[in-house]
Design a protein around this motif. Structure first.
Motif, PDB file in Angstrom:
ATOM      1  N   VAL A  60       0.003 -22.197  -5.478  1.00  0.00           N
ATOM      2  CA  VAL A  60       0.506 -20.882  -5.847  1.00  0.00           C
ATOM      3  C   VAL A  60       0.318 -20.710  -7.340  1.00  0.00           C
ATOM      4  N   GLN A  61      -0.370 -19.666  -7.702  1.00  0.00           N
ATOM      5  CA  GLN A  61      -0.559 -19.402  -9.118  1.00  0.00           C
ATOM      6  C   GLN A  61       0.192 -18.123  -9.462  1.00  0.00           C
ATOM      7  N   LEU A  62       1.104 -18.216 -10.391  1.00  0.00           N
ATOM      8  CA  LEU A  62       1.914 -17.051 -10.737  1.00  0.00           C
ATOM      9  C   LEU A  62       1.272 -16.264 -11.872  1.00  0.00           C
ATOM     10  N   VAL A  63       1.393 -14.974 -11.776  1.00  0.00           N
ATOM     11  CA  VAL A  63       0.878 -14.104 -12.831  1.00  0.00           C
ATOM     12  C   VAL A  63       2.033 -13.287 -13.391  1.00  0.00           C
ATOM     13  N   GLN A  64       2.244 -13.427 -14.676  1.00  0.00           N
ATOM     14  CA  GLN A  64       3.316 -12.685 -15.334  1.00  0.00           C
ATOM     15  C   GLN A  64       2.918 -11.220 -15.542  1.00  0.00           C
ATOM     16  N   PHE A  65       3.923 -10.398 -15.726  1.00  0.00           N
ATOM     17  CA  PHE A  65       3.645  -9.005 -16.008  1.00  0.00           C
ATOM     18  C   PHE A  65       2.957  -8.849 -17.355  1.00  0.00           C
ATOM     19  N   ALA A  66       2.225  -7.777 -17.468  1.00  0.00           N
ATOM     20  CA  ALA A  66       1.588  -7.460 -18.736  1.00  0.00           C
ATOM     21  C   ALA A  66       2.329  -6.285 -19.360  1.00  0.00           C
ATOM     22  N   ASN A  67       2.646  -6.419 -20.621  1.00  0.00           N
ATOM     23  CA  ASN A  67       3.224  -5.291 -21.348  1.00  0.00           C
ATOM     24  C   ASN A  67       2.131  -4.600 -22.142  1.00  0.00           C
ATOM     25  N   PRO A 122       0.827  -1.218   0.000  1.00  0.00           N
ATOM     26  CA  PRO A 122       0.000   0.000   0.000  1.00  0.00           C
ATOM     27  C   PRO A 122       0.851   1.253   0.000  1.00  0.00           C
ATOM     28  N   THR A 123       1.682   1.383  -1.000  1.00  0.00           N
ATOM     29  CA  THR A 123       2.572   2.544  -1.066  1.00  0.00           C
ATOM     30  C   THR A 123       2.304   3.393  -2.287  1.00  0.00           C
ATOM     31  N   GLY A 124       1.264   3.050  -3.033  1.00  0.00           N
ATOM     32  CA  GLY A 124       0.943   3.835  -4.216  1.00  0.00           C
ATOM     33  C   GLY A 124      -0.200   3.189  -4.952  1.00  0.00           C
ATOM     34  N   PRO A 125      -0.661   3.854  -6.011  1.00  0.00           N
ATOM     35  CA  PRO A 125      -1.811   3.327  -6.749  1.00  0.00           C
ATOM     36  C   PRO A 125      -1.478   1.998  -7.443  1.00  0.00           C
ATOM     37  N   LEU A 126      -2.498   1.215  -7.724  1.00  0.00           N
ATOM     38  CA  LEU A 126      -2.303  -0.025  -8.467  1.00  0.00           C
ATOM     39  C   LEU A 126      -1.920   0.303  -9.899  1.00  0.00           C
ATOM     40  N   HIS A 127      -0.980  -0.470 -10.440  1.00  0.00           N
ATOM     41  CA  HIS A 127      -0.630  -0.258 -11.841  1.00  0.00           C
ATOM     42  C   HIS A 127      -1.178  -1.400 -12.682  1.00  0.00           C
ATOM     43  N   VAL A 128      -0.883  -1.367 -13.972  1.00  0.00           N
ATOM     44  CA  VAL A 128      -1.519  -2.345 -14.857  1.00  0.00           C
ATOM     45  C   VAL A 128      -1.076  -3.777 -14.586  1.00  0.00           C
ATOM     46  N   GLY A 129       0.089  -3.942 -13.974  1.00  0.00           N
ATOM     47  CA  GLY A 129       0.515  -5.276 -13.586  1.00  0.00           C
ATOM     48  C   GLY A 129      -0.393  -5.849 -12.511  1.00  0.00           C
ATOM     49  N   HIS A 130      -0.742  -5.035 -11.531  1.00  0.00           N
ATOM     50  CA  HIS A 130      -1.671  -5.479 -10.497  1.00  0.00           C
ATOM     51  C   HIS A 130      -3.033  -5.810 -11.093  1.00  0.00           C
ATOM     52  N   GLY A 131      -3.390  -5.070 -12.140  1.00  0.00           N
ATOM     53  CA  GLY A 131      -4.695  -5.282 -12.776  1.00  0.00           C
ATOM     54  C   GLY A 131      -4.851  -6.702 -13.276  1.00  0.00           C
ATOM     55  N   ARG A 132      -3.790  -7.248 -13.791  1.00  0.00           N
ATOM     56  CA  ARG A 132      -3.873  -8.609 -14.308  1.00  0.00           C
ATOM     57  C   ARG A 132      -4.140  -9.602 -13.176  1.00  0.00           C
ATOM     58  N   GLY A 133      -3.427  -9.418 -12.072  1.00  0.00           N
ATOM     59  CA  GLY A 133      -3.646 -10.284 -10.920  1.00  0.00           C
ATOM     60  C   GLY A 133      -5.066 -10.124 -10.379  1.00  0.00           C
ATOM     61  N   ALA A 134      -5.562  -8.902 -10.396  1.00  0.00           N
ATOM     62  CA  ALA A 134      -6.906  -8.640  -9.890  1.00  0.00           C
ATOM     63  C   ALA A 134      -7.950  -9.321 -10.767  1.00  0.00           C
ATOM     64  N   ALA A 135      -7.797  -9.170 -12.079  1.00  0.00           N
ATOM     65  CA  ALA A 135      -8.749  -9.790 -13.006  1.00  0.00           C
ATOM     66  C   ALA A 135      -8.697 -11.304 -12.879  1.00  0.00           C
ATOM     67  N   TYR A 136      -7.499 -11.820 -12.763  1.00  0.00           N
ATOM     68  CA  TYR A 136      -7.317 -13.268 -12.686  1.00  0.00           C
ATOM     69  C   TYR A 136      -7.901 -13.844 -11.395  1.00  0.00           C
ATOM     70  N   GLY A 137      -7.501 -13.276 -10.263  1.00  0.00           N
ATOM     71  CA  GLY A 137      -7.956 -13.802  -8.979  1.00  0.00           C
ATOM     72  C   GLY A 137      -9.472 -13.741  -8.866  1.00  0.00           C
ATOM     73  N   ASP A 138     -10.034 -12.628  -9.310  1.00  0.00           N
ATOM     74  CA  ASP A 138     -11.481 -12.486  -9.225  1.00  0.00           C
ATOM     75  C   ASP A 138     -12.187 -13.475 -10.148  1.00  0.00           C
ATOM     76  N   ALA A 139     -11.640 -13.670 -11.347  1.00  0.00           N
ATOM     77  CA  ALA A 139     -12.283 -14.596 -12.301  1.00  0.00           C
ATOM     78  C   ALA A 139     -12.253 -16.026 -11.772  1.00  0.00           C
ATOM     79  N   ILE A 140     -11.115 -16.481 -11.264  1.00  0.00           N
ATOM     80  CA  ILE A 140     -11.125 -17.857 -10.757  1.00  0.00           C
ATOM     81  C   ILE A 140     -12.047 -17.964  -9.543  1.00  0.00           C
ATOM     82  N   GLY A 141     -12.164 -16.890  -8.790  1.00  0.00           N
ATOM     83  CA  GLY A 141     -13.123 -16.887  -7.688  1.00  0.00           C
ATOM     84  C   GLY A 141     -14.538 -17.099  -8.196  1.00  0.00           C
TER      85      GLY A 141
END
Length: 576
Positions: free
Chosen positions: A389-396, A131-150
């Motif tokens: 553990v499910q790994l999420v790669q960075f998004a370019n 929690p040191t700054g806004p979420l960037h697009v890399g976090h977005g991928r993890g968010a979309a992924y985690g929520d979708a598998i949920g």
RNA sequence: GCGCCUGUAGCUCAGCUGGAUAGAGCAACGGUUUUCUAAACCGUGGGUCAGGAGUUCGAAUCUCUUCAGGCGCGCCA
């Protein structure tokens, strides 16, 4: 229908085959009943005879004839064919074919094969960005992924809890507080701003919002920055130390305010992205090592009894005993805990909460950490099988073929919020999920934004919107939507329907393998089949009995597309 | 050096818990609209599934190996 045919197959193995019980067991485990990929192969197909003939070294045809006889005696089955190397292809009667579709449509929660996976209590921990700054697009991928598998796991009947682990206890938060302090009292020019401090413009926003009852004289300021170390890391640590000592009350105010501000903005962005967490777990709630009764102390004491030793003034976990490459420090020589010690206590806490499975969605740069945390879990007496553990790669991100800069020296980067504002939450999710999570993703915002044929997201949505529009026109003509199929001799819809029936298998597979991208590709395929159908058949001018079946088919396709989109957290469009 | 991931059509990628002729989009070329949304559809060309060996009735899929690329290996988080 699936369950009926499957039990026929199992009965066949039990009653008609003179196999040993081990062989029967193997056979029952290995054979598969699947939907065919082409109606020329019938509706359902099984490899049972291939597997069976291999077990007893005989020709599949010798086994098939008895199976075919058994299957053909069922009234729902029109004919059964032996094909290829030994597949048994099953053709349903029109009535049975339609019935299974009506059933699936009317009972969306009854799931093919769901009895095979027992209901579990599952926790998914994801995003968990510092929690040191806004979420960037890399976090977005993890968010979309985690929520979708949920969503997918919930659809399969599991009980799912979404959790965000907030690292609010470490040095990073001190740096946040320090950065705010430096901005608030305008210590440095941008050029001279310490390299390790946070430089993003959001720090200025926080500093501006912060109300603090403190005035610094020029002399005090000069003392604070006098003779700092040259090294960036040492410089920031020294600054933190000095500011803390200078005014410890205001320091904690600053820290809490900064943390609260950032977390609030992260929550806001996630809400806009339609990701809602059931629980926010604060690292600080694990307590401090100095407190002998804190959770972190208790957890460490537990492993220290049997699986730790002291060396060079530090306490080491014997993680090599559990498959790790080397032992790991859990208490530093200065008495502070390591990141691992907090994580150890956190995982103990999670596992004690009674989840059957905990899923950690991590950035792929953490993959070296997996074995370590597994070792930690085993050292505490749990099974590492309880954790995935499910790994999420960075998004370019790309725009017009060139890479969008993710971060710059000035601390500005493309945030998740900007992405959502730019192309919308739904299209973002669609593209985030369009590739297996643990692989690199190239994501072209230009295409995602465009109304062109390159845009797969709209291709899928267009199929849904077209069906909505057809239904509307149909209803406007005074007719009502059909509640079931009739026996019209019309099979143009069959390919589409066969594909619609496949949705439940895709969803099952996406859940079992934690791979939402399977649904994205399925959506593309069914949208394609629909567009083909649409161009071939004049729907609203069709003969009445046929039109009934077409409309019924399209209702089913529409519902399948909509529910698949919803599993990805995307809202289906009714018009475009 | 050790570990993980990747290598499939010109490009971006599906398919990988073994199955029937290896798929899609883009790009290229040629077509389709007095008709339900052309953000669509149809057709054509394009492949030693990185190379090699093995297991199997059957391999893009499993095993071994070579090559090429990416990432990770802190008393950081």
């Amino acid at each position: 229908m699936y369950n009926q045919i499957l039990s026929s197959l199992n009965e066949f193995v039990d009653n008609d085959l003179s196999f040993g019980s081990d062989q029967k067991k193997t056979l029952l485990n290995k054979h598969k009943l699947t939907l065919t990929d082409s109606l020329q192969k019938g509706h359902w197909t099984t490899n049972l005879c291939l597997i069976a003939s291999n077990l007893i070294k005989t020709n599949p045809r010798d086994i098939a004839s008895a199976l075919i006889l058994r299957l053909e005696s069922k009234p729902e089955i029109e004919k059964v064919e032996l094909a290829g190397p030994g597949f048994v292809n099953i053709f349903l009667t029109r009535e049975a074919f339609f019935n299974q579709l009506d059933d699936a449509y009317n009972n969306p929660n009854s799931f093919v094969g769901s009895s095979r996976s027992p209901k579990e209590k599952i926790q998914i921990e994801f995003v968990s960005a510092n929690p040191t700054g806004p979420l960037h697009v890399g976090h977005g991928r993890g968010a979309a992924y985690g929520d979708a598998i949920g969503r997918i796991l919930q659809r399969l009947g599991h009980e799912v809890s979404r959790e965000y682990y907030v690292n609010d206890a470490g040095r990073q938060i001190d740096i946040l507080a320090c950065s705010i302090f430096l901005r608030k009292f305008e210590f440095f020019d941008d050029d001279a701003f310490p390299g390790s401090a946070y430089k993003g413009s959001y720090i200025l926003d926080i500093a501006e919002t912060l109300e603090i009852d403190l005035v610094l004289t020029q002399e005090e300021k000069e003392v604070l920055i006098d003779n700092l170390p040259d090294n960036d890391e040492e410089k920031i640590d020294e600054l933190i130390k000095r500011i803390k000592t200078f005014d410890s009350n205001n320091w904690s105010l600053l820290r809490d305010f900064g943390l609260g501000y950032v977390i609030k903005s992260i929550k806001k962005d996630l809400t806009e992205f339609k990701v809602i967490f059931d629980n926010w777990f604060y690292e600080s709630s694990l307590g401090e090592l100095a407190d002998k009764k804190s959770e972190i102390s208790l957890a460490l004491n537990q492993v220290k009894k049997e699986h730790a030793y002291e060396k060079d003034g530090a306490v080491w976990l014997e993680s090599t005993k559990f498959g790790d490459d080397k032992d790991r420090v859990i208490i530093r020589d200065d008495g502070r805990g390591t990141y691992l010690s907090a994580d150890l206590a956190y995982h103990r806490n999670k596992l004690d909460r009674g989840f059957d499975t905990i899923i950690n969605v991590w950035g792929s740069d953490h993959h070296g950490y997996i074995r370590r945390i597994e070792a930690t879990i085993e050292a505490m007496g749990y099974s590492k099988k309880q954790m995935k553990v499910q790994l999420v790669q960075f998004a370019n991100l790309f725009e017009n073929g060139s890479k969008v800069k993710m971060s710059t020296r000035s601390g500005n980067f493309y945030t998740l919020k900007q992405l959502i504002d730019d192309i919308g939450s739904d299209a973002s999710r669609f593209y985030y999920l369009s590739k297996q999570a643990d692989q690199h993703l190239d994501f072209d915002i230009g295409i995602a934004r465009s109304n062109s044929k390159d845009n797969l997201y709209y291709y899928v949505q267009y199929a849904h919107a077209r069906i909505c529009s057809l239904e509307k026109k149909y209803l406007e003509s005074g007719k009502i939507l059909p509640s079931k199929f009739n026996n019209a001799n019309f099979d143009d819809c069959d390919k589409l329907l066969q594909m619609a029936l496949g949705a439940q298998f895709i969803i099952k597979s996406a859940g079992d393998n934690l791979q939402p991208h399977l649904i994205v590709y399925y959506l593309r395929d069914i949208a394609q089949s629909f567009h083909q159908f649409y161009n071939n058949v004049n729907i609203l001018n069709a003969e009445e009995l046929e039109q009934n079946n077409i409309l019924r088919a399209l209702m089913i396709v529409k519902s399948v597309i909509a529910s698949c989109l919803e599993l990805l957290g995307i809202e289906p469009l009714e018009k475009m």
